[in-house]
Design a protein around this motif. Structure first.
Motif, PDB file in Angstrom:
ATOM      1  N   LEU A  23       0.904  -1.023  -0.048  1.00 52.18           N
ATOM      2  CA  LEU A  23      -0.249  -0.044   0.041  1.00 52.18           C
ATOM      3  C   LEU A  23       0.899   1.208  -0.122  1.00 52.18           C
ATOM      4  N   ARG A  25       1.277   5.323  -0.430  1.00 52.32           N
ATOM      5  CA  ARG A  25       0.563   6.742  -0.219  1.00 52.32           C
ATOM      6  C   ARG A  25       1.458   7.596  -1.410  1.00 52.32           C
ATOM      7  N   ASP A  37      -3.629   7.105  -2.115  1.00 52.60           N
ATOM      8  CA  ASP A  37      -3.217   5.492  -1.538  1.00 52.60           C
ATOM      9  C   ASP A  37      -3.254   4.810  -2.846  1.00 52.60           C
ATOM     10  N   CYS A  66       6.287   9.340  -3.085  1.00 49.62           N
ATOM     11  CA  CYS A  66       5.653   8.218  -2.555  1.00 49.62           C
ATOM     12  C   CYS A  66       6.328   7.614  -1.182  1.00 49.62           C
ATOM     13  N   GLN A  69       3.336   2.421   2.993  1.00 53.40           N
ATOM     14  CA  GLN A  69       2.466   2.210   3.961  1.00 53.40           C
ATOM     15  C   GLN A  69       2.278   1.051   4.692  1.00 53.40           C
TER      16      GLN A  69
END
Length: 120
Positions: A23, A25, A37, A66, A69
């Motif tokens: 994941l 961001r 996201d 970026c 996460q």
């Protein structure tokens, strides 16, 4: 959102199988506060970092920032239209599977998309 941020796909995962995912961001390198996201995952990646390294390089070429996460695994059964998100990344920690699931549901609205913190 700026055109560069909008141009980044929300989801890019393998069409079926069990594989690692991260994941990420994504944000603009300005003071706008615009963030997004995204979910990336494929079976060819040996490590979660392999996915992140490849994705971050392409995102940074767009002038975006970026940050990983966390990660986990995805079990994507396209025949049954079912996706299960679970597990964690040894290097990045556990992604918030609830966020990942919400993103996947928007990309696959006719699928059953669930998550659990169990397993690796």
């Amino acid at each position: 959102m700026a055109a560069a941020l909008q141009s980044v796909n929300d989801v890019e995962i393998d069409p079926s199988g069990i594989f690692k995912y991260v994941l990420i961001r994504v944000s603009q390198d300005d003071d706008s506060g615009a963030v997004k996201d995204i979910v990336r995952g494929w079976a060819s990646a040996e490590y979660h970092a392999d996915i992140y390294d490849q994705v971050s390089a392409s995102i940074e070429k767009l002038g975006l920032h970026c940050e990983c996460q966390g990660g986990g695994r995805i079990n994507h059964n396209s025949a049954k239209k079912k996706i299960t998100v679970y597990g964690y990344s040894m290097g990045f920690g556990r992604a918030d599977h609830e966020i990942t699931t919400a993103i996947l549901k928007s990309r696959y609205p006719d699928y059953s998309v669930t998550w659990t913190n169990e397993g690796y």
